[in-house]
Design an enzyme around this catalytic site. Structure first.
Site, PDB file in Angstrom:
ATOM      1  N   LYS A   1       0.734  -1.219  -0.054  1.00 57.94           N
ATOM      2  CA  LYS A   1       0.020   0.139  -0.100  1.00 57.94           C
ATOM      3  C   LYS A   1       0.931   1.235   0.103  1.00 57.94           C
ATOM      4  O   LYS A   1       0.433   2.151  -0.767  1.00 57.94           O
ATOM      5  CB  LYS A   1      -0.707   0.019   1.382  1.00 57.94           C
ATOM      6  CG  LYS A   1      -1.907  -1.032   1.329  1.00 57.94           C
ATOM      7  CD  LYS A   1      -2.783  -0.590   2.384  1.00 57.94           C
ATOM      8  CE  LYS A   1      -3.873  -1.862   2.830  1.00 57.94           C
ATOM      9  NZ  LYS A   1      -5.022  -2.169   2.066  1.00 57.94           N
TER      10      LYS A   1
ATOM     11  N   GLU B   1      -2.364   7.003   8.037  1.00 55.41           N
ATOM     12  CA  GLU B   1      -3.432   7.824   7.389  1.00 55.41           C
ATOM     13  C   GLU B   1      -4.102   8.657   8.269  1.00 55.41           C
ATOM     14  O   GLU B   1      -4.492   8.168   9.430  1.00 55.41           O
ATOM     15  CB  GLU B   1      -4.300   7.010   6.573  1.00 55.41           C
ATOM     16  CG  GLU B   1      -3.672   6.811   5.194  1.00 55.41           C
ATOM     17  CD  GLU B   1      -4.614   5.749   4.192  1.00 55.41           C
ATOM     18  OE1 GLU B   1      -5.678   5.654   4.737  1.00 55.41           O
ATOM     19  OE2 GLU B   1      -4.133   5.455   3.319  1.00 55.41           O
TER      20      GLU B   1
ATOM     21  N   HIS C   1     -14.149  -2.984   9.152  1.00 63.88           N
ATOM     22  CA  HIS C   1     -13.606  -2.411   8.175  1.00 63.88           C
ATOM     23  C   HIS C   1     -13.505  -3.380   6.996  1.00 63.88           C
ATOM     24  O   HIS C   1     -12.828  -3.190   6.103  1.00 63.88           O
ATOM     25  CB  HIS C   1     -12.126  -1.891   8.186  1.00 63.88           C
ATOM     26  CG  HIS C   1     -11.746  -0.630   9.483  1.00 63.88           C
ATOM     27  ND1 HIS C   1     -11.368  -0.669  10.455  1.00 63.88           N
ATOM     28  CD2 HIS C   1     -12.289   0.460   9.112  1.00 63.88           C
ATOM     29  CE1 HIS C   1     -11.377   0.249  11.016  1.00 63.88           C
ATOM     30  NE2 HIS C   1     -12.188   1.227  10.432  1.00 63.88           N
TER      31      HIS C   1
ATOM     32  N   ARG D   1      -6.814  -7.970  -9.078  1.00 60.79           N
ATOM     33  CA  ARG D   1      -7.706  -9.137  -8.997  1.00 60.79           C
ATOM     34  C   ARG D   1      -9.069  -8.908  -9.244  1.00 60.79           C
ATOM     35  O   ARG D   1      -9.583  -7.646  -9.073  1.00 60.79           O
ATOM     36  CB  ARG D   1      -7.293  -9.972  -7.934  1.00 60.79           C
ATOM     37  CG  ARG D   1      -7.804  -9.340  -6.619  1.00 60.79           C
ATOM     38  CD  ARG D   1      -7.668 -10.225  -5.399  1.00 60.79           C
ATOM     39  NE  ARG D   1      -7.739  -9.206  -4.271  1.00 60.79           N
ATOM     40  CZ  ARG D   1      -9.039  -8.637  -3.571  1.00 60.79           C
ATOM     41  NH1 ARG D   1     -10.065  -8.933  -4.300  1.00 60.79           N
ATOM     42  NH2 ARG D   1      -8.963  -7.944  -2.444  1.00 60.79           N
TER      43      ARG D   1
HETATM   44  P1  ADP Z   1      -7.814  -3.790   3.566  1.00 58.92           P
HETATM   45  O1  ADP Z   1      -6.959  -3.801   2.282  1.00 58.92           O
HETATM   46  O2  ADP Z   1      -7.087  -4.395   4.662  1.00 58.92           O
HETATM   47  O3  ADP Z   1      -9.251  -4.245   3.514  1.00 58.92           O
HETATM   48  P2  ADP Z   1      -8.372  -0.863   2.898  1.00 58.92           P
HETATM   49  O4  ADP Z   1      -7.088   0.070   2.955  1.00 58.92           O
HETATM   50  O5  ADP Z   1      -9.106  -1.390   1.842  1.00 58.92           O
HETATM   51  O6  ADP Z   1      -7.814  -2.253   3.889  1.00 58.92           O
HETATM   52  O7  ADP Z   1      -9.489  -0.173   3.910  1.00 58.92           O
HETATM   53  C1  ADP Z   1     -10.671  -0.920   4.337  1.00 58.92           C
HETATM   54  C2  ADP Z   1     -11.486  -0.046   4.936  1.00 58.92           C
HETATM   55  O8  ADP Z   1     -11.199   0.650   6.035  1.00 58.92           O
HETATM   56  C3  ADP Z   1     -12.144   0.993   3.907  1.00 58.92           C
HETATM   57  O9  ADP Z   1     -12.945   0.540   2.821  1.00 58.92           O
HETATM   58  C4  ADP Z   1     -12.597   2.049   4.991  1.00 58.92           C
HETATM   59  O10 ADP Z   1     -14.056   1.892   5.391  1.00 58.92           O
HETATM   60  C5  ADP Z   1     -11.594   1.917   6.192  1.00 58.92           C
HETATM   61  N1  ADP Z   1     -10.631   3.136   5.841  1.00 58.92           N
HETATM   62  C6  ADP Z   1      -9.426   2.795   5.216  1.00 58.92           C
HETATM   63  N2  ADP Z   1      -8.685   4.022   5.037  1.00 58.92           N
HETATM   64  C7  ADP Z   1      -9.346   4.819   5.740  1.00 58.92           C
HETATM   65  C8  ADP Z   1      -8.981   6.159   6.341  1.00 58.92           C
HETATM   66  N3  ADP Z   1      -7.851   6.963   6.060  1.00 58.92           N
HETATM   67  N4  ADP Z   1     -10.043   6.723   7.053  1.00 58.92           N
HETATM   68  C9  ADP Z   1     -11.159   6.168   7.415  1.00 58.92           C
HETATM   69  N5  ADP Z   1     -11.516   4.987   7.040  1.00 58.92           N
HETATM   70  C10 ADP Z   1     -10.421   4.306   6.377  1.00 58.92           C
END
Ligand code: ADP
Length: 666
Positions: A116, A200, A235, A292
Site C-alpha cells: 500500500k 493515514e 472495516h 484481481r
Molecule cells: P484492506 O486492504 O485491509 O481491506 P483498505 O485500505 O482497503 O484495507 O481499507 C479498508 C476499509 O477501511 C475502507 O473501506 C474504509 O472503510 C476504511 N478506511 C481505510 N482507510 C481509511 C481512512 N483513511 N479513514 C477512514 N477509514 C478508512
C-alpha cells in the site's frame, strides 16, 4: 481462447469461475485440500486434484503442487480467484516461467500495488489524490508516533502488505498510539510476514467507492463504473451496490478517469479495482488498488450486462477488450449482500458449524446466488466463513432494495450463526433506503440494527407447538405400526395418557426463559393456550420442514427446522430459535459457570494482560486471542478480581475452553 484452465481456489469463487468456463466450453480443473474432499467446487469442475492438507499454507497456497497439477492435467492457464495466490507476484512469475498463463495482471503491476505504501508513492506521482498521511520507510516507533501527532488524531495505522482489514488499527489519541502500533505490527507480521505500516488521517464517516477497471495487452483501458462498499463491519464490506447512490455524473466521470489513470500508471492488464475513500463533500482519495477480481464483482456484472470472468479469459488469451468505454452503460441498480457464518451480536465474530439446513430464495433474472456450500457442508476454521453472496438487480434502487430484503428473509440457515437477519435489518433501515451510506453506518444506527431480543410471537410459539405435536404423533404412529399391536392404548396419540387429562404441556426455552404452551387435544385440531390467549391450530408438516398452519382459521406458511433439540422457526420476517425442553431431564444441562470467560472460537493466545489476583474493571483487556489471522481482545464483562488464568501466550485453545475466571474478590 483456452481449452482448459486450472482454478487455484475454492468455495464460491471457484464455482463462479467454473460457471463461465462451462458456458464458454473451457474445461476446468479444480484443486482441493483434504478438508474439501466433498466441497461443491470439486464437483463444479470437470476434474479435481487433491493438493494437500486442510491448512491453506499446505494446499491452496502451495505453488509447487498447484503448478504440478496444472502440468499433469494439461491446463494452459490458472485462474487464481481472489484471496490465496491471486495477488502473489511470485506465483505469477513462476506460472510465467512454467509456460502457464496466469489469469491476472503482469507481475510488475502486482508488485507495484502489493505494498500500500509503494502504491501510494506511484499514485502520488501520477497525480491521483491521496489521503494525507505517511507511507515512508522510517518505521521506528518514535518516528511513527511523531508523524501520527503531526497528522492529527484520529489516525489509521495500516499494514503496507495488508488486506482483509488485518493489521489495521484506528488510534484516537497519542497515549493509545504505541499499543495500537505494536498490535498492528504483530498482526501484520503474522498475516503477511511483513510488519511495515503506513499511517493515514482517519476520515470520519467516509464512503468507500471503488472503480472497476479493465485493460488488455493492446493498450486499451476502460472502467466499468463504480461500486459503493460503505456498509462495513471491522472495516470489511458486507453490502455493496452499483451504481453508488447519490453520486453526481461529474464525480462518477472524475473517478472513472482517475481510476483509468491509476491503471495506466502501472501498465495494468486484466481486471482490477481502484479503491477510493470519499469524504462528506464528495472529494475522493486513492486508497489502494486490488489487482484481481473482487468478491463484489457481480454487482458490476448486473448493471453492465457483462461477464467479467469471460473478459478476464479473453484478455489473458491475448484478445482485445470486448467493449470500448463509450459502449459501456449503466442499466438499473444492483446489490450484493455477503452472508457470513458470524455472530453480529458478538462483534461479528466468525462462527463455525455444519449447515444442517439451507434454504435459499429461488434464482431468476433478478436474483443470483453465488455460493460454494450446500446443506450438510461444514464451515471450518480453515477458510473464509462466507456462506453465500446474494445478488439482486432491478430497474432502480428502490425496487432492487425491496428484492434484497425479500430474498434475505428467504435465506434460512440452520447449524451455524449467520448475519442474514442483521443484513435484512440494514437493508430495511430508513437511512439505507434513503441511500445515506457511509463506513460508520453500522455504528451510527447500532440501536436499530441490534434490537433487544424480543419474545417469540404467538404465531411462532404456535408453529413450534404444532411441529412438536405433529412430530410426536408421527413418532407414535410409527411406533404403533412397528409394535405389531397398533390398537394398544400405549400408542394412542389423542392425548390419552395414564393418570392424565386430555392435554399436554410443552416447554420451550427462549435463551433461558421457559415458555409453556398447553395443548388440549380436540377432534380436528389442538387448542393452544398461548401468551396472548387461546387459539385453535391445525396444519400439515412436510418432511423438508415446511409447515402449513391454520391458526383460528387463518392460513399461514412457515418453516420449522430441527437440529437436535433446537428448533429454528421462520414465520414471515420473524425468525426464532427455541430449544425444546423437557423439565424432567433438565438440571442435567451443564450451564456455563458464571464468571468464567471462554474462547469464542479456536485459536492461539497472543498475549495475557492479567494474572490471578489482579483487580479488573469492566471493559479492561484481559487477553488477546488470535483466530483466523485476526486478533480478538477478550475483555472483562464486569468489575472484579481475576481468580485464575488457564493459559499463557503461545497456547492453543479450543472453542469453549475456559480462558480465565473473574470473581467478586470476596
Ligand atoms: P484492506 O486492504 O485491509 O481491506 P483498505 O485500505 O482497503 O484495507 O481499507 C479498508 C476499509 O477501511 C475502507 O473501506 C474504509 O472503510 C476504511 N478506511 C481505510 N482507510 C481509511 C481512512 N483513511 N479513514 C477512514 N477509514 C478508512
Amino acid at each position: 481462447m483456452f481449452d482448459k484452465i486450472l482454478i487455484a481456489n475454492r468455495g464460491e469463487i471457484a464455482c463462479r469461475v467454473a460457471r463461465t468456463c462451462r458456458e464458454l466450453g473451457v474445461k476446468t480443473v479444480a484443486v482441493y485440500s483434504e478438508a474439501d474432499v466433498d466441497a461443491m467446487h470439486v464437483r463444479a469442475c470437470d476434474e479435481a486434484w487433491l493438493i494437500g492438507p486442510a491448512a491453506a499454507r499446505e494446499s491452496y497456497l502451495n505453488m509447487e503442487r498447484i503448478l504440478d497439477v496444472a502440468h499433469r492435467s494439461g491446463a494452459q492457464a490458472i485462474h487464481p480467484g481472489y484471496g490465496f495466490l491471486s495477488e502473489n507476484a511470485e506465483f505469477a512469475r513462476v506460472c510465467e516461467k512454467a509456460g502457464i498463463v496466469f489469469i491476472g495482471p503482469p507481475t510488475s503491476a502486482i508488485e507495484a500495488m502489493g505494498s500500500k505504501s509503494a502504491a501510494k508513492a506511484i499514485m502520488e506521482k501520477a497525480g491521483v489524490p491521496l489521503v494525507p498521511g505517511y507511507h515512508g520507510d522510517d518505521q521506528s516507533p518514535e518516528h511513527l508516533a511523531v508523524v501520527a501527532d503531526e497528522i492529527g488524531y484520529p489516525v489509521l495505522i495500516k499494514a503496507s502488505a495488508g488486506g482483509g482489514g488485518k493489521g489495521m488499527r484506528r488510534v484516537d489519541s497519542h497515549t493509545e498510539f504505541r499499543d495500537a502500533l505494536d498490535a498492528a505490527k504483530r498482526e501484520a507480521a503474522s498475516a503477511f510476514g511483513d510488519d511495515q505500516v503506513l499511517i493515514e488521517k482517519y476520515l470520519l464517516q467516509p464512503r468507500h467507492v471503488e472503480v472497476q477497471v479493465f485493460a488488455d495487452t493492446h493498450g486499451n483501458t476502460v472502467h466499468l463504473f463504480e461500486r459503493d462498499c460503505s456498509i462495513q463491519r471491522r472495516h470489511q464490506k458486507v453490502i455493496e451496490e452499483a451504481p453508488a447512490p447519490g453520486l453526481s455524473q461529474e464525480t462518477r466521470d472524475a473517478m472513472g478517469t482517475a481510476a483509468v489513470a491509476a491503471a495506466e500508471a502501472i501498465g495494468y492488464v486484466g481486471a482490477g479495482t481502484v479503491e477510493f475513500i470519499m469524504d462528506a463533500r464528495g472529494e475522493f482519495f486513492f486508497m489502494e488498488m486490488n489487482t484481481r477480481l473482487q468478491v463484489e464483482h457481480p454487482v458490476t456484472e448486473c448493471i453492465t450486462g457483462q461477464d467479467l470472468v469471460a473478459w478476464q479469459l479473453q484478455v489473458a488469451g491475448g484478445g482485445t477488450l470486448p467493449l470500448a468505454q463509450d459502449q459501456l452503460r449503466i442499466t438499473g441498480h444492483a446489490f450484493e449482500a455477503r452472508i457470513y457464518a458470524e455472530d453480529a451480536e458478538r462483534d461479528f465474530l466468525p462462527a463455525t458449524g455444519t449447515i444442517h439446513h439451507l434454504r435459499t430464495p429461488a434464482e431468476n433474472r433478478h436474483v443470483r446466488i453465488d455460493t460454494g456450500v450446500r446443506q450438510g457442508d461444514a464451515i471450518s476454521v480453515h477458510y473464509d466463513p462466507m456462506i453465500a453472496k446474494l445478488v439482486v438487480w432491478d430497474a432502480d434502487r428502490g425496487t432492487a432494495l425491496k428484492r434484497l430484503r425479500d430474498a434475505l428473509h428467504q435465506f434460512i440457515i440452520v447449524g451455524t450463526t449467520t448475519n442474514a437477519a442483521f443484513l435484512a435489518r440494514v437493508a430495511g433501515h430508513p437511512a439505507f433506503v434513503e441511500g445515506g451510506v457511509d463506513t460508520g453506518f453500522i455504528d451510527t444506527y447500532r440501536d436499530a440494527l441490534f434490537p433487544e431480543a424480543t419474545a417469540p410471537s404467538d404465531r411462532v410459539l404456535a408453529a413450534a407447538a404444532l411441529y412438536e405435536l405433529l412430530t410426536v404423533d408421527k413418532d407414535a404412529e410409527q411406533r404403533a405400526t412397528a409394535s405389531g399391536d397398533p390398537w394398544s392404548p400405549w400408542h394412542l396419540t389423542d392425548g390419552w395418557r395414564p393418570n392424565s387429562d386430555n392435554f399436554h404441556t410443552l416447554h420451550f426455552l427462549d435463551d433461558n426463559t421457559d415458555l409453556q404452551v398447553v395443548a388440549h387435544y380436540r377432534d380436528d385440531c389442538y387448542l393452544l393456550e398461548l401468551p396472548g390467549g387461546q387459539q385453535r391450530v391445525s396444519g400439515e408438516l412436510r418432511p423438508d420442514g415446511h409447515l402449513h398452519l391454520v391458526l383460528d382459521g387463518t392460513h399461514l406458511d412457515g418453516w420449522v427446522l430441527q437440529d437436535g433439540s433446537s428448533l429454528t422457526i421462520v414465520m414471515g420476517e420473524e425468525i426464532h430459535r427455541l430449544v425444546v425442553h423437557d423439565p424432567l431431564t433438565a438440571g442435567m444441562e451443564d450451564e456455563l459457570r458464571e464468571g468464567s470467560l471462554t474462547a469464542p472460537m479456536p485459536g492461539m493466545i497472543r498475549a495475557v494482560h492479567v494474572k490471578a489476583g489482579d483487580a479488573v474493571k469492566e471493559g479492561d483487556a484481559l487477553l488477546v486471542l488470535e483466530a483466523m489471522k485476526m486478533e480478538y481482545t477478550i475483555r472483562a464483562f464486569a468489575d472484579g478480581v481475576v481468580d485464575h488464568v488457564n493459559y499463557a501466550a503461545g497456547d492453543q485453545v479450543t472453542e469453549g475452553a475456559e480462558l480465565l475466571a473473574i470473581g467478586s474478590g470476596e
